[in-house]
Every structure is written in structure tokens, then in C-alpha cells.
Design a protein around this motif. Structure first.
Motif, PDB file in Angstrom:
ATOM      1  N   ALA A   7      26.026  17.038  55.589  1.00  0.00           N
ATOM      2  CA  ALA A   7      24.928  16.064  55.489  1.00  0.00           C
ATOM      3  C   ALA A   7      25.255  14.841  56.332  1.00  0.00           C
ATOM      4  O   ALA A   7      26.193  14.102  56.042  1.00  0.00           O
ATOM      5  CB  ALA A   7      24.726  15.664  54.029  1.00  0.00           C
ATOM      6  N   PHE A  55      19.374  21.657  59.529  1.00  0.00           N
ATOM      7  CA  PHE A  55      18.530  21.703  58.323  1.00  0.00           C
ATOM      8  C   PHE A  55      17.876  20.322  58.253  1.00  0.00           C
ATOM      9  O   PHE A  55      18.546  19.320  58.044  1.00  0.00           O
ATOM     10  CB  PHE A  55      19.418  21.997  57.110  1.00  0.00           C
ATOM     11  N   LYS A  59      12.098  16.914  52.474  1.00  0.00           N
ATOM     12  CA  LYS A  59      11.587  17.135  51.108  1.00  0.00           C
ATOM     13  C   LYS A  59      10.097  16.800  50.982  1.00  0.00           C
ATOM     14  O   LYS A  59       9.709  15.906  50.222  1.00  0.00           O
ATOM     15  CB  LYS A  59      12.369  16.309  50.089  1.00  0.00           C
ATOM     16  N   VAL A 115      13.347  22.397  46.989  1.00  0.00           N
ATOM     17  CA  VAL A 115      14.267  21.688  46.098  1.00  0.00           C
ATOM     18  C   VAL A 115      13.781  21.941  44.670  1.00  0.00           C
ATOM     19  O   VAL A 115      12.600  21.720  44.364  1.00  0.00           O
ATOM     20  CB  VAL A 115      14.266  20.172  46.397  1.00  0.00           C
ATOM     21  N   ILE A 180      28.412  19.122  45.910  1.00  0.00           N
ATOM     22  CA  ILE A 180      29.761  19.673  46.098  1.00  0.00           C
ATOM     23  C   ILE A 180      30.780  18.534  46.074  1.00  0.00           C
ATOM     24  O   ILE A 180      30.623  17.523  46.770  1.00  0.00           O
ATOM     25  CB  ILE A 180      29.854  20.449  47.430  1.00  0.00           C
ATOM     26  N   GLN A 190      25.925  12.034  41.757  1.00  0.00           N
ATOM     27  CA  GLN A 190      25.564  13.423  41.450  1.00  0.00           C
ATOM     28  C   GLN A 190      25.828  13.726  39.970  1.00  0.00           C
ATOM     29  O   GLN A 190      26.728  13.133  39.365  1.00  0.00           O
ATOM     30  CB  GLN A 190      26.392  14.393  42.312  1.00  0.00           C
ATOM     31  N   VAL A 209      27.482  19.518  52.065  1.00  0.00           N
ATOM     32  CA  VAL A 209      28.548  18.553  51.763  1.00  0.00           C
ATOM     33  C   VAL A 209      28.353  17.301  52.606  1.00  0.00           C
ATOM     34  O   VAL A 209      28.272  17.384  53.834  1.00  0.00           O
ATOM     35  CB  VAL A 209      29.948  19.147  52.056  1.00  0.00           C
ATOM     36  N   GLY A 210      28.253  16.163  51.954  1.00  0.00           N
ATOM     37  CA  GLY A 210      28.109  14.905  52.670  1.00  0.00           C
ATOM     38  C   GLY A 210      29.392  14.108  52.657  1.00  0.00           C
ATOM     39  O   GLY A 210      30.311  14.342  53.446  1.00  0.00           O
TER      40      GLY A 210
HETATM   41  O1  LIG Z   1      17.888  18.550  49.520  1.00  0.00           O
HETATM   42  C1  LIG Z   1      19.066  18.206  49.528  1.00  0.00           C
HETATM   43  O2  LIG Z   1      19.755  18.399  50.512  1.00  0.00           O
HETATM   44  C2  LIG Z   1      19.653  17.688  48.277  1.00  0.00           C
HETATM   45  C3  LIG Z   1      19.090  18.154  47.104  1.00  0.00           C
HETATM   46  C4  LIG Z   1      19.721  17.889  45.877  1.00  0.00           C
HETATM   47  O3  LIG Z   1      19.291  18.345  44.815  1.00  0.00           O
HETATM   48  N1  LIG Z   1      20.838  17.121  45.884  1.00  0.00           N
HETATM   49  C5  LIG Z   1      21.382  16.600  47.028  1.00  0.00           C
HETATM   50  O4  LIG Z   1      22.417  15.922  46.937  1.00  0.00           O
HETATM   51  N2  LIG Z   1      20.776  16.843  48.233  1.00  0.00           N
HETATM   52  C6  LIG Z   1      21.328  16.238  49.481  1.00  0.00           C
HETATM   53  O5  LIG Z   1      22.669  16.689  49.686  1.00  0.00           O
HETATM   54  C7  LIG Z   1      23.493  15.638  50.180  1.00  0.00           C
HETATM   55  C8  LIG Z   1      24.655  15.443  49.227  1.00  0.00           C
HETATM   56  O6  LIG Z   1      25.491  14.437  49.701  1.00  0.00           O
HETATM   57  P1  LIG Z   1      26.921  14.158  49.049  1.00  0.00           P
HETATM   58  O7  LIG Z   1      26.698  13.882  47.583  1.00  0.00           O
HETATM   59  O8  LIG Z   1      27.422  12.962  49.803  1.00  0.00           O
HETATM   60  O9  LIG Z   1      27.746  15.403  49.279  1.00  0.00           O
HETATM   61  C9  LIG Z   1      22.606  14.411  50.332  1.00  0.00           C
HETATM   62  O10 LIG Z   1      22.235  14.310  51.702  1.00  0.00           O
HETATM   63  C10 LIG Z   1      21.389  14.711  49.469  1.00  0.00           C
HETATM   64  O11 LIG Z   1      20.206  14.177  50.035  1.00  0.00           O
END
Ligand SMILES: O=C(O)c1cc(=O)[nH]c(=O)n1[C@@H]1O[C@H](COP(=O)(O)O)[C@@H](O)[C@H]1O
Length: 232
Positions: A7, A55, A59, A115, A180, A190, A209-210
Motif C-alpha cells: 500500500a 491495485f 472504494k 470491500v 497484516i 486495524q 501490506v502498508g
Molecule cells: O481496500 C483496502 O485496501 C483496505 C480495506 C480494508 O478493509 N482495510 C484496509 O486496511 N485496507 C487498506 O489496506 C491498507 C492497510 O495499510 P496498513 O494498515 O498500513 O498495512 C490501507 O491502505 C487501507 O486503505
């Protein structure tokens, strides 16, 4: 094909270029609202020219006609995956596919995933604030079945629901799982989190994974550790 989608939650083109320049292979990346609102959709061209898969996570969630028009324009960008909110309902998701098919380049539309319940939503928030009764897993499964009925290619869900979704929607129906965290990471914002190891065990098709990668001291090393775990 890589199973880890990174991400790119950055606010400038420079950060993206600096980050991606550290990699000497194509990476699957996610472009979300932070980057798009900072740089516009121009950033897609930059990332594509660097040879990476995309990707585009915007949303979409609106009335069917608006989502159809939006998706028609997004299809022309040539990204690999786009998404909508399953809460928009089956007619909205069908309209998303119609828009993508109309706008597809050379007849090939991007994959479209829905989503389900955001990974930041806990059981308590879903019941007490959103007013959705029952277990998170049951709502996620129902949303996944709606997405499949509408002709979508998969869903975004947490690792904890991926196995059940494959059971009801089939192994070909994609499960893309954010939330993650490495064992040593904090959960942060999260709620429904899991490690890459557990994601592999649960049969997740892709993990998103961000911060565990982008904010790590050595992003390339962390990316490879995670990707190797997913490919085991
Ligand atoms: O659609 C998404 O990518 C998404 C859906 C969801 O339910 N939860 C979620 O965290 N995401 C995305 O996934 C990424 C998670 O980032 P990190 O928590 O930094 O790993 C972010 O860019 C969120 O926008």
C-alpha cells in the motif's frame, strides 16, 4: 506473480518514486485515496511506466449509474484491480462491471473486488455503531456472495474470513486481505489483524501490506521476508 500488494499510502510523487526506486523487480502496489488526492490519477502513469502492477483502491460506493460512469473512466487507466464497497448492493456492483466492460482497453477489463467489512471494524463497532447484527464473519460471507452474484472477481476481507469465503464462493474467487501485521507490530487503527504466516495458512490470494513495509528500516528486506513467507 507476487502475493504481496504494497500500500503506497504516501502524499507525494517524490515519496513514491524514492520508495519504488529501491526495488529492482516489479512490485504489486496499491494506490489509494491519500496518493490519488495528492497527485491525481497521473500517478498511475508514473507507476505503470516503472513496470509495476497496480491495485487502484478508490472504494467506489454510490448509486449504480454514478458508479458505472466512474468505472468506465477508471477502466481506461489500464490498472490491474479496482474496487467498490459491497455495502452498495448487488445492482451497484453489477453497474460497476458494466462500466468496466464499456471502458475496457482491448476488451480486457481490470479485476473488480468488493470491500466487505473494513478490517478496522471490530465485532463491537459492527453491532453497536453500524447496527449490523450477528457475527462479522456472517456479514462478510453474505457480502462476498453478493459480490459473486454481481459478477465480481473477489473481495477484500480480513485473513480470518478468507477460508470461509473460498468455501462458499469457490477457490477462484479472490480474497485480498489487508490488516497484516508482523508479530512485533502494533495493531494501530486495524481491528481484525493477522501475520503473513497465518494469511498463507488460510489460503489468502493476496495480502495488502502498508506501514509494516513502508515504515520499516529496510523496506526491501521486509518486503522479501513477507513475500517469501507467502510463497512457502
Ligand atoms: O481496500 C483496502 O485496501 C483496505 C480495506 C480494508 O478493509 N482495510 C484496509 O486496511 N485496507 C487498506 O489496506 C491498507 C492497510 O495499510 P496498513 O494498515 O498500513 O498495512 C490501507 O491502505 C487501507 O486503505
Amino acid at each position: 506473480m507476487s502475493k504481496t500488494i504494497v500500500a503506497l499510502d504516501f502524499s507525494s510523487k517524490q515519496e513514491v518514486v524514492d520508495f519504488l526506486s529501491q526495488f529492482d523487480e516489479p512490485v504489486y502496489v496499491k494506490v489509494g485515496m491519500e496518493l490519488t488526492y495528492a497527485c491525481g490519477l497521473e500517478i498511475i502513469k508514473t507507476i505503470k511506466e516503472m513496470g509495476h502492477h497496480i491495485f487502484l483502491d478508490l472504494k467506489l460506493h454510490d448509486i449504480p449509474n454514478t458508479v458505472k460512469g466512474g468505472m468506465k473512466n477508471l477502466a481506461a487507466l489500464g490498472v490491474d484491480i479496482v474496487n467498490v464497497h459491497a455495502a452498495g448492493g448487488i445492482p451497484m456492483m453489477q453497474a460497476a462491471i458494466e462500466g468496466l466492460e464499456e471502458g475496457a482497453i482491448d476488451g480486457k477489463r481490470p479485476l473488480c473486488i468488493a470491500v466487505t467489512i473494513l478490517t478496522s471494524i471490530s465485532q463491537e463497532i459492527m453491532n453497536d455503531q453500524l447496527g449490523i447484527e450477528g457475527e462479522v464473519i456472517d456479514t462478510v460471507k453474505r457480502y462476498a456472495q453478493n459480490a459473486k452474484a454481481a459478477g465480481l472477481d473477489g473481495v477484500v476481507c480480513s485473513v480470518h474470513e478468507a477460508k470461509a469465503i473460498h468455501e462458499v464462493c469457490g477457490d477462484d474467487f479472490l480474497t485480498v486481505t489487508p490488516g497484516i501485521r508482523l508479530a512485533t507490530d502494533a495493531k494501530g487503527d486495524q481491528a481484525r489483524v493477522a501475520t503473513p504466516d497465518f494469511a498463507r495458512e488460510q489460503g489468502c490470494d493476496y495480502i495488502v501490506v502498508g506501514r509494516s513495509i513502508t515504515k520499516s528500516e529496510d523496506p526491501v528486506k521486509t518486503y522479501h521476508l513477507i513475500e517469501d513467507t507467502m510463497q512457502k
